[in-house]
Design an enzyme around this catalytic site. Structure first.
Site, mmCIF file in Angstrom:
data_model
loop_
_atom_site.group_PDB
_atom_site.id
_atom_site.type_symbol
_atom_site.label_atom_id
_atom_site.label_comp_id
_atom_site.label_asym_id
_atom_site.label_seq_id
_atom_site.Cartn_x
_atom_site.Cartn_y
_atom_site.Cartn_z
ATOM 1 N N ARG A 140 7.327 1.761 0.826
ATOM 2 C CA ARG A 140 7.660 0.343 0.987
ATOM 3 C C ARG A 140 8.064 -0.250 -0.355
ATOM 4 N NH1 ARG A 140 3.026 -2.626 3.449
ATOM 5 N NH2 ARG A 140 3.504 -1.334 5.253
ATOM 6 N N ASP B 292 -0.658 -4.194 14.027
ATOM 7 C CA ASP B 292 -1.246 -3.841 15.323
ATOM 8 C C ASP B 292 -2.241 -4.916 15.723
ATOM 9 O OD1 ASP B 292 -4.200 -2.398 14.602
ATOM 10 O OD2 ASP B 292 -2.711 -2.347 13.016
ATOM 11 N N ARG C 74 -0.393 -8.676 -3.151
ATOM 12 C CA ARG C 74 -0.445 -7.588 -2.182
ATOM 13 C C ARG C 74 0.376 -7.960 -0.966
ATOM 14 N NH1 ARG C 74 -2.035 -3.821 1.157
ATOM 15 N NH2 ARG C 74 -3.310 -4.239 2.999
ATOM 16 N N GLY D 46 0.817 -1.205 0.000
ATOM 17 C CA GLY D 46 0.000 0.000 0.000
ATOM 18 C C GLY D 46 0.851 1.255 0.000
ATOM 19 N N ARG E 210 6.668 -0.289 9.939
ATOM 20 C CA ARG E 210 5.794 -0.823 8.883
ATOM 21 C C ARG E 210 6.449 -0.692 7.512
ATOM 22 N NH1 ARG E 210 1.979 1.626 12.294
ATOM 23 N NH2 ARG E 210 1.860 3.537 11.052
ATOM 24 N N ARG F 199 1.505 10.830 -8.965
ATOM 25 C CA ARG F 199 0.916 10.912 -7.626
ATOM 26 C C ARG F 199 1.835 10.336 -6.547
ATOM 27 N NH1 ARG F 199 -4.949 11.548 -7.433
ATOM 28 N NH2 ARG F 199 -5.717 12.009 -9.530
ATOM 29 N N SER G 54 -0.136 -4.482 5.577
ATOM 30 C CA SER G 54 -0.253 -4.603 7.024
ATOM 31 C C SER G 54 -1.720 -4.821 7.390
ATOM 32 C CB SER G 54 0.277 -3.352 7.726
ATOM 33 O OG SER G 54 -0.414 -2.205 7.278
#
Length: 233
Positions: free
Chosen positions: A25, A205, A88, A21, A218, A44, A91
């Site tokens: 990363r 989490d 994908r 996402g 993350r 973007r 997290s």
């Protein structure tokens, strides 16, 4: 051919792509795992790169947050760029008390509170599931690398801050492992186009234990799921 959201040309993107996402990363993976990475997108600030891993060509690109965002990017990757395997790596918030921070979950199926599947005008409720080919291979890779994984059902939620403070308990009762925000749309798009998709998540989490990782952790510490996903090329 570029799209409004992706400046890549035909052939710039490999048939297998990792989809975090967070675009940072994606950059982390390109910088630390890929050989000779070439950036194909900055539109973007949704960074995308193609390189090689153990001699195999592979791409990585951010998708942003939420079902609408990954819905756009995955659709374009499939239909405009010929991507066949979409993985994908994200997290999630664990909602079972036997899951801990940094545990790896593989999403065999994805439930949702989204209306994404409405577009298909189906006469019932659609069960969005992963590609068995990728799922089987990911589990095998995890065993080879001695990385414990949990395989099961996840929830792709449209809401991060929910007004209903009882909904988590109800999903718990249905043995949902964790909550994220993208897998359902990815699985819908992939199944509709008859290509492969899989979601591999790291617990960032625990909603039940009130524990969480930092943004930097993350971005840079969730390497076990990356190692599994990279072997799927």
């Amino acid at each position: 051919m570029s799209t409004p959201h992706n400046s890549a040309k035909k052939g710039d993107i490999a048939e297998t792509i990792l989809l975090p996402g967070d675009p940072l990363r994606a950059k982390f993976i390109a910088d630390n795992f890929l050989e000779n990475p070439i950036q194909f997108n900055t539109v973007r600030n949704m960074f995308g790169y193609t390189g090689t891993y153990k001699g195999k060509r592979i791409s990585v690109m951010g998708t942003g947050m939420g079902i609408p965002s990954i819905g756009i990017y995955s659709y374009e990757l499939i239909h405009f760029y010929g991507v066949k395997n979409l993985i994908r790596i994200g997290s999630c918030g664990a909602i079972q008390d036997d899951l801990n921070l940094y545990d790896v979950i593989i999403g065999m199926g994805a439930c949702t509170n989204s209306n994404y599947a409405h577009q298909y005008n189906l006469p019932g409720t659609y069960s969005a599931i992963a590609s068995f080919e990728l799922l089987e291979k990911a589990v095998s890779v995890a065993k080879e690398k001695n990385i414990p994984v949990r395989v099961g059902n996840i929830l792709s939620s449209d809401t991060f801050y929910s007004a209903d403070d009882t909904e988590v308990e109800r999903w718990q009762k249905m043995n949902i492992l964790g909550i994220e925000m993208e897998a359902y749309a990815l699985y819908c798009n992939a199944n509709f186009a008859k290509v492969n998709a899989l979601t591999i998540l790291t617990v960032s989490d625990s909603i039940v234990k009130k524990e969480e990782t930092t943004a930097e952790e993350r971005e840079k510490s969730f390497t076990k799921m990356m190692e599994i996903a990279l072997e799927l090329a």
